[in-house]
Scaffold this motif. Sequence first.
Motif, mmCIF file in Angstrom:
data_model
loop_
_atom_site.group_PDB
_atom_site.id
_atom_site.type_symbol
_atom_site.label_atom_id
_atom_site.label_comp_id
_atom_site.label_asym_id
_atom_site.label_seq_id
_atom_site.Cartn_x
_atom_site.Cartn_y
_atom_site.Cartn_z
ATOM 1 N N PHE A 176 80.374 -14.511 -30.755
ATOM 2 C CA PHE A 176 80.868 -13.397 -29.951
ATOM 3 C C PHE A 176 81.392 -12.275 -30.847
ATOM 4 O O PHE A 176 81.156 -11.103 -30.593
ATOM 5 C CB PHE A 176 81.974 -13.884 -29.018
ATOM 6 N N ALA B 220 75.957 -7.569 -28.924
ATOM 7 C CA ALA B 220 75.433 -8.079 -27.649
ATOM 8 C C ALA B 220 73.932 -7.847 -27.569
ATOM 9 O O ALA B 220 73.448 -6.746 -27.798
ATOM 10 C CB ALA B 220 76.139 -7.384 -26.492
ATOM 11 N N ARG C 77 71.585 -13.192 -28.268
ATOM 12 C CA ARG C 77 72.932 -13.745 -28.293
ATOM 13 C C ARG C 77 73.250 -14.430 -26.964
ATOM 14 O O ARG C 77 73.837 -15.516 -26.946
ATOM 15 C CB ARG C 77 73.961 -12.631 -28.557
ATOM 16 N N ASN C 78 72.816 -13.820 -25.853
ATOM 17 C CA ASN C 78 73.027 -14.460 -24.550
ATOM 18 C C ASN C 78 72.362 -15.826 -24.505
ATOM 19 O O ASN C 78 72.926 -16.787 -23.986
ATOM 20 C CB ASN C 78 72.463 -13.589 -23.426
ATOM 21 N N LEU D 95 81.617 -14.281 -22.027
ATOM 22 C CA LEU D 95 80.883 -14.165 -23.291
ATOM 23 C C LEU D 95 79.715 -13.201 -23.182
ATOM 24 O O LEU D 95 79.516 -12.333 -24.030
ATOM 25 C CB LEU D 95 80.375 -15.537 -23.731
ATOM 26 N N ILE D 96 78.906 -13.375 -22.109
ATOM 27 C CA ILE D 96 77.683 -12.566 -22.016
ATOM 28 C C ILE D 96 78.009 -11.133 -21.603
ATOM 29 O O ILE D 96 78.798 -10.933 -20.712
ATOM 30 C CB ILE D 96 76.694 -13.219 -21.023
ATOM 31 N N HIS E 112 82.129 -4.159 -20.179
ATOM 32 C CA HIS E 112 81.985 -5.202 -21.183
ATOM 33 C C HIS E 112 83.220 -6.100 -21.118
ATOM 34 O O HIS E 112 84.342 -5.607 -21.119
ATOM 35 C CB HIS E 112 81.829 -4.591 -22.573
ATOM 36 N N THR F 240 80.913 -18.876 -19.994
ATOM 37 C CA THR F 240 79.758 -18.308 -20.692
ATOM 38 C C THR F 240 79.278 -17.032 -20.016
ATOM 39 O O THR F 240 79.091 -16.002 -20.667
ATOM 40 C CB THR F 240 78.613 -19.335 -20.725
ATOM 41 N N LEU G 190 89.365 -12.126 -25.433
ATOM 42 C CA LEU G 190 88.948 -13.522 -25.391
ATOM 43 C C LEU G 190 90.019 -14.530 -25.807
ATOM 44 O O LEU G 190 89.809 -15.727 -25.685
ATOM 45 C CB LEU G 190 87.716 -13.712 -26.301
#
Lengths: 237, 115
Positions: free
Chosen positions: B44, B49, B53-54, A236-237, A63, A232, A81
Amino acid sequence: MSESVALNPNSAWNGGKSPFGVSYGKLMMWVFLLSDAFTFSSLLVTYGCNRYLSGGSEIKWPHPDKVFNHFPFLHGMDLPLVFVSMMTFILIFSSVTMVLAVEAGARKHRNDVAFYMFLTIIGGIAFLSCQAWEWSQFITGSHEGSSFLVDGQKIHGANLFLNEYGPAAFAGLFFIVTGFHGFHVLSGVVLNVIIYVNVIKGTYDKRGHYEMIEKVGLYWHFVDLVWVFVFTFFYLI
Amino acid sequence: MEHTDHSAEHTAEHHEEGHGINKKTIWVTFGILSALTLVDFAFFFNMDASMSRNLIFVALGIIKSYYIVGIFMHMKYEVKRLAGIILLPFGFILGLVAALLYEGDRWSVIKWFVE
């Protein structure tokens, strides 16, 4: 050719003017950026597929907020982040100074163009330095390390074959995607320096227009645009 | 004299000066981009997750790219034909990315057959 056809030299069909209302150089810059977008999207698709495929395997895809949670001079703190968002703002801001340089170029104001180009170069160098730190952090790894890949032997950080974070493809894709983007930033900084020197020398005053700033600006904004998507997908993902 | 000079450069300058790229537009766009990035962080840190959200992140990325391409790269003020030939292939790319991510697990099925 029959004489009855009235040729209008100003028509786009006769080469009288650009059908797209831009110069050759700018049009070709757009076409280049399009081809560059193909390359980057293929890299992001590779990232997506690899991550998707790793879902069933025993080594979990890491993650991002567990991997990229460091900040310079703040050891041992969990700051997911924060550093990468700083990089994002640096790049957005350097995009702003670039478009301000374009705006000053439209006014043919040499000192303003030089000033904003200088700020853009500083922004690019700042971004590259951040990325260098990020890479060294990633390669060095944490003090604890991890041993889920090799029996009993601890791994610290990452190389192309093994890393402490997850599947080998994770580090490989991190290197290729952020590295390729970073290389674009580097080329952008080099181009910006060349343009900056030309502005100082007054090349564009002699030429009568500052269109070169717009062309390099297109490239620089594209690098920012790519970072939006790298950010992104990767962080983020 | 000045008038003729102006008309000669008219085509080159028209799209630069006539269409509202001024400092105010630039700073407003900067504000929008920063705000969208902050919205990214809000999602975020406040949402678990998930696929939705993606999709939110990708949608925000597309909105951001609209402002970067439209305002910063000046595409909003160019001839529509130019926007067409450049943006249409971009649309194809997005479709390809979506398709490959959606059916990306096809690889694993093929791999399973081969093994």
